[in-house]
Design a protein around this motif. Structure first.
Motif, PDB file in Angstrom:
ATOM      1  N   SER A   1      12.891 -31.008  11.666  1.00 50.41           N
ATOM      2  CA  SER A   1      13.111 -32.369  12.314  1.00 50.41           C
ATOM      3  C   SER A   1      14.128 -33.116  12.086  1.00 50.41           C
ATOM      4  CB  SER A   1      11.744 -33.550  11.921  1.00 50.41           C
ATOM      5  OG  SER A   1      11.826 -33.795  10.555  1.00 50.41           O
ATOM      6  N   LYS A   2      15.125 -32.757  11.304  1.00 46.36           N
ATOM      7  CA  LYS A   2      16.290 -33.688  11.049  1.00 46.36           C
ATOM      8  C   LYS A   2      17.453 -32.666  11.432  1.00 46.36           C
ATOM      9  CE  LYS A   2      15.451 -33.960   6.499  1.00 46.36           C
ATOM     10  NZ  LYS A   2      13.917 -33.785   6.599  1.00 46.36           N
ATOM     11  N   SER A   3      18.725 -33.421  11.804  1.00 45.53           N
ATOM     12  CA  SER A   3      19.900 -32.545  12.378  1.00 45.53           C
ATOM     13  C   SER A   3      20.319 -31.601  11.751  1.00 45.53           C
ATOM     14  CB  SER A   3      20.935 -33.610  12.810  1.00 45.53           C
ATOM     15  OG  SER A   3      22.157 -33.125  13.557  1.00 45.53           O
ATOM     16  N   ALA A   4      20.253 -31.889  10.316  1.00 43.81           N
ATOM     17  CA  ALA A   4      20.914 -30.953   9.463  1.00 43.81           C
ATOM     18  C   ALA A   4      20.194 -29.372   9.637  1.00 43.81           C
ATOM     19  CB  ALA A   4      21.042 -31.421   7.926  1.00 43.81           C
ATOM     20  N   LYS A   5      18.829 -29.550   9.774  1.00 40.75           N
ATOM     21  CA  LYS A   5      18.168 -28.268  10.023  1.00 40.75           C
ATOM     22  C   LYS A   5      18.005 -27.915  11.301  1.00 40.75           C
ATOM     23  CE  LYS A   5      15.271 -29.119   5.835  1.00 40.75           C
ATOM     24  NZ  LYS A   5      13.868 -29.494   5.650  1.00 40.75           N
ATOM     25  N   LEU A   6      17.722 -28.833  12.317  1.00 42.70           N
ATOM     26  CA  LEU A   6      17.863 -28.402  13.754  1.00 42.70           C
ATOM     27  C   LEU A   6      19.073 -27.630  14.381  1.00 42.70           C
ATOM     28  CD1 LEU A   6      15.914 -31.619  15.099  1.00 42.70           C
ATOM     29  CD2 LEU A   6      14.885 -28.843  14.890  1.00 42.70           C
ATOM     30  N   GLY A   7      20.390 -28.126  13.884  1.00 42.95           N
ATOM     31  CA  GLY A   7      21.559 -27.360  14.214  1.00 42.95           C
ATOM     32  C   GLY A   7      21.467 -26.005  14.276  1.00 42.95           C
ATOM     33  N   MET A   8      21.061 -25.245  13.105  1.00 37.98           N
ATOM     34  CA  MET A   8      20.884 -23.948  13.090  1.00 37.98           C
ATOM     35  C   MET A   8      19.616 -23.368  13.417  1.00 37.98           C
ATOM     36  SD  MET A   8      23.583 -22.813   9.575  1.00 37.98           S
ATOM     37  CE  MET A   8      22.755 -24.131   8.545  1.00 37.98           C
ATOM     38  N   GLY A   9      18.701 -24.146  12.780  1.00 35.66           N
ATOM     39  CA  GLY A   9      17.074 -23.723  12.744  1.00 35.66           C
ATOM     40  C   GLY A   9      16.822 -23.294  14.111  1.00 35.66           C
TER      41      GLY A   9
END
Length: 423
Positions: free
Chosen positions: A188-196
């Motif tokens: 749910s956070k940008s750090a994970k969503l960018g790649m995930g």
């Protein structure tokens, strides 16, 4: 409860994981134990600063009917120092402060200032033994370094993370359905969503190419709106897509359930109900990133494959504690993130990140770490779909390690004991 004086209960928490997996079952148990008469029991929630916060934690807290009022992390320091809330909340003469995430010292300060008793839920470590009234701990190991004279303050209640299963409506579970649905949980956070998100969409494309009957869906976190989620699948807004060879997608609303559609025609439904436990329980398998979602899936007994993509060493900024603060600093955050993530990668061979694996002390759900390739992960996933006995074994292991439910009820009982002892 009508034979006691009115009381205030303050819930202290911080990160979105704790807000959803700890606060929610606890406030529900408190209301079940203490009643819904707000003139007698008022529940207030306060957030402390957290580098992993999404900014929508207050929105989640206010959606819980058990909570009467909530304050965001931006006002926490002022309250801690001066005792003033943003909306000038009044406080009753008697009360209890319950710690459910963050640093364990603030409940000491707040409790002393207001004259309230304090209860700390300690998952791994308990601090300030002489200053906290009661500790609700995950297991007996937390008490090993506690001086004997303080042991009577400690009660083993179990793991709040497994309370997920008590929210499930068993009537909706159909494990024998022939439909194959894979849940995608990119975070749910940008750090994970960018790649995930683009990586998982690419994986889903490969899976559906091999098995067109497989359906996909994402349980959208309440901390993110659909347009923002879709932006991570837009190459004009997310340059990391190319780095992970991810898939792009557009947001569509021409169906009862909104969905993301990729260039190959793959449709991924977007479920916005919260919590999505009834829907998740129907999934054959989930692809997920690390975090509290692995505990929720484990609590529901849903098989999962955990993905930890490291294509960009400075992209991962979702660490807890001091590392989380350092990697998010302006200017210097990126090089620090590369160092922190590289060190973490070296250590990952002997360390598990998924909660079910932590509970079990061994790997019962696979964790795929490194420069993940969508086609390779898809083939790994298809092997599980083609061998349902592997999924059945994983589901069985999850049931065994998730422990007994009841931690929230036991914590609520501690609070009730303190309340009645004050009469």
């Amino acid at each position: 409860m009508n034979d006691i004086q009115p009381i205030d209960i303050i819930i202290l928490s911080n990160a979105p994981g704790e807000v959803t997996t700890w606060v929610r079952p606890v406030v529900r148990a408190l209301r079940a134990k203490l009643g819904n008469d707000r003139s007698l029991v008022r529940i207030s929630a306060m957030l402390s600063p957290c580098p992993n916060a999404s900014g929508k934690e207050v929105q989640i807290l206010t959606s819980y009917p058990e909570i009467d009022r909530a304050q965001g992390a931006e006002h926490f320091t002022k309250f801690l120092i001066w005792g003033k809330t943003a909306e000038n909340w009044d406080w009753r003469e008697r009360g209890i402060v319950i710690f459910l995430g963050g640093d364990q010292f603030p409940p000491v300060v707040i409790g002393k200032r207001l004259g309230y008793q304090t209860v700390v839920y300690a998952e791994w470590t308990a601090r300030w033994h002489n200053l906290i009234d009661r500790f609700a701990v995950m297991n007996a190991a937390v008490t090993t370094k506690v001086k004997p004279k303080y042991l009577d303050r400690f009660t083993v209640v179990g793991d709040l993370m497994v309370e997920t299963q008590t929210s499930l409506n068993p009537k909706l579970v159909d494990r024998n359905s022939e439909a194959i649905t894979i849940g995608l949980l990119p975070g749910s956070k940008s750090a994970k969503l960018g790649m995930g998100l683009p990586l998982m969409l690419a994986i889903a494309e490969h899976i559906q190419a091999a098995n067109p009957l497989v359906k996909f869906a994402i349980p959208v976190a309440p901390t993110i709106d659909l347009q923002t989620l879709a932006s991570y699948a837009d190459p004009s807004k997310n340059p990391i897509i190319a780095l992970v060879n991810g898939a792009t997608a557009t947001l569509e609303f021409d169906a009862p359930i909104p969905y993301l559609q990729t260039a190959t025609g793959l449709k991924v439904e977007l479920h916005t109900e919260f919590p999505a436990y009834d829907w998740l329980s129907q999934c054959t398998l989930c692809l997920t990133t690390i975090g509290a979602n692995t505990a929720e899936l484990g609590g529901l007994g849903v098989p999962m494959i955990v993905l930890i993509a490291l294509q960009q060493m400075d992209a991962m900024r979702a660490w807890d504690g001091l590392p989380g603060i350092l990697v998010n600093l302006p200017l210097v955050g990126s090089p620090i993130a590369k160092i922190v993530n590289t060190i973490a990668y070296w250590k990952m061979g002997n360390y598990k990140f998924a909660w079910p694996n932590i509970w079990a002390g061994r790997e019962i759900v696979p964790e795929l770490v490194g420069n993940l390739d969508a086609k390779t992960v898809a083939e790994f996933t298809l092997d599980y779909l083609e061998h349902p006995e592997k999924l059945a074994a994983m589901r069985s292991d999850l049931r065994q390690v998730r422990g007994e439910a009841g931690a929230a009820d036991k914590l609520a009982a501690i609070v009730a004991d303190l309340i009645y002892s004050q009469r």
